[in-house]
Write an enzyme that holds these catalytic residues in place. Structure first.
Site, PDB file in Angstrom:
ATOM      1  N   TYR A 134       8.828 -29.844  62.194  1.00  0.00           N
ATOM      2  CA  TYR A 134       8.269 -29.713  60.847  1.00  0.00           C
ATOM      3  C   TYR A 134       7.603 -28.350  60.670  1.00  0.00           C
ATOM      4  CZ  TYR A 134       5.054 -30.108  56.945  1.00  0.00           C
ATOM      5  OH  TYR A 134       4.350 -29.851  55.792  1.00  0.00           O
ATOM      6  N   LYS A 138       8.912 -25.281  58.293  1.00  0.00           N
ATOM      7  CA  LYS A 138       8.062 -24.891  57.166  1.00  0.00           C
ATOM      8  C   LYS A 138       7.671 -23.418  57.276  1.00  0.00           C
ATOM      9  CE  LYS A 138       6.466 -27.013  54.191  1.00  0.00           C
ATOM     10  NZ  LYS A 138       6.922 -27.252  52.780  1.00  0.00           N
TER      11      LYS A 138
END
Length: 328
Positions: A134, A138
């Site tokens: 993640y 990101k």
């Protein structure tokens, strides 16, 4: 302004859309299921589908992009497809459609390599140092988004830190579920000082960025309540609000971080789809300080949080008084 909000079926995205509706904007939302936001027009689809994205951006003047794959576990390719390639697709189609301003909603984890953060601002996103699929994707997506910033197509990145509130399934209900089953340890006695962001404050800051693009485009800003507290105290307050016994058993942070690495490898080897009980990233979040200097954020956004941490906890308690968290 005609504003598109992606990812508006989640806690933060829906509050962003509601905030824009209250301000009188013409709001369209874009996600895989209905947003439930009164006054907004839903377009159902995915950022991984080019035709869906073209439909969504058509006619928009501004975009707030929250759609993302958010999890402690999952296949790396799924994070890449949604968080990076989905962002690329959205920005390319938005620029071609004549959209003027885009706020990319990021995360402070894009600049966190696992060490303590005490009073820093928005350090540069770094996919090579970010931990977990993640955070890595990101970080890559934030750099990609800011790279699109140009005259006539302005882009800013806002990093709300640990957003929570009534109805939150990402933090609050994970805490309650783990604590309720006695699976939530206090790492290093819960002493690490952390800051969080009540959902109303996060939403108002993100919307403020859209209005203050002259001041914030091509920049990254971290947003928090500006009220750091020991994580053990915060977890106890959340558990009290939800009517669940607060965690009390303690584990050294170093042990949990090592265990997180091992568990992640086992989960990957076994091809398990559910979230593991501990990951390296989660152990780092529970055992290291992470709070941020908010002076530049508040000055550039001309913004300040309106819901204090204590008021937010009171609202959370009221929510569970009306809708008790299921035990067992």
């Amino acid at each position: 302004m005609r504003v598109l909000v992606t990812g508006a079926s989640g806690l933060l995205g829906s509050e962003v859309a509601r905030t824009l509706v209250r301000q009188g904007h013409e709001v369209t939302t874009f996600q895989r299921r209905p947003s439930g936001v009164d006054g907004a027009l839903d377009i159902l689809g995915s950022v991984t589908d080019d035709d869906d994205v073209r439909r969504a951006v058509d006619g928009a003047e501004g975009i707030i992009h929250l759609a993302a794959k958010v999890s402690f576990a999952g296949k790396a390719v799924d994070f890449q497809n949604v968080n990076v390639e989905g962002t690329r697709r959205l920005l390319e189609r938005a620029r071609a459609a004549g959209v003027q301003d885009t706020v990319f909603v990021s995360s402070p984890s894009v600049a966190n390599s696992g060490s303590a953060i005490a009073g820093l601002g928005a350090e540069p996103a770094d996919p090579q140092r970010a931990h977990g699929n993640y955070s890595r994707t990101k970080a890559e997506a934030e750099l990609l988004a800011l790279g699109f910033d140009a005259p006539g197509f302005r882009v800013a990145a806002i990093r709300p830190h640990i957003v929570w509130g009534p109805g939150d399934t990402q933090l609050v209900e994970r805490v309650l579920a783990r604590a309720g089953h006695n699976r939530l340890p206090l790492l290093d006695a819960g002493a690490a000082l952390i800051d969080t962001t009540y959902v109303d404050n996060a939403a108002s800051a993100i919307v403020a960025a859209l209005h203050r693009m002259d001041h914030v485009h091509a920049r990254s800003l971290v947003v928090t309540n500006g009220e750091p507290r020991p994580i053990g105290e915060l977890l106890a307050d959340i558990c009290t609000a939800g009517g669940v016994q607060a965690p009390s058993w303690k584990v050294p942070g170093a042990v949990a971080r090592t265990a997180g690495v091992v568990v992640e490898k086992l989960w990957t080897w076994a091809k398990r789809s559910e979230e593991p009980p501990m990951t390296r990233f989660l152990a780092e979040q529970l055992s290291t300080a992470h709070w941020f200097d908010q002076r530049e954020t508040r000055r550039l956004l001309d913004w300040a949080p309106v819901v204090s941490l204590d008021e937010g906890l009171a609202r959370l308690s009221d929510h569970y008084a009306r809708t008790p968290y299921p035990k067992g």
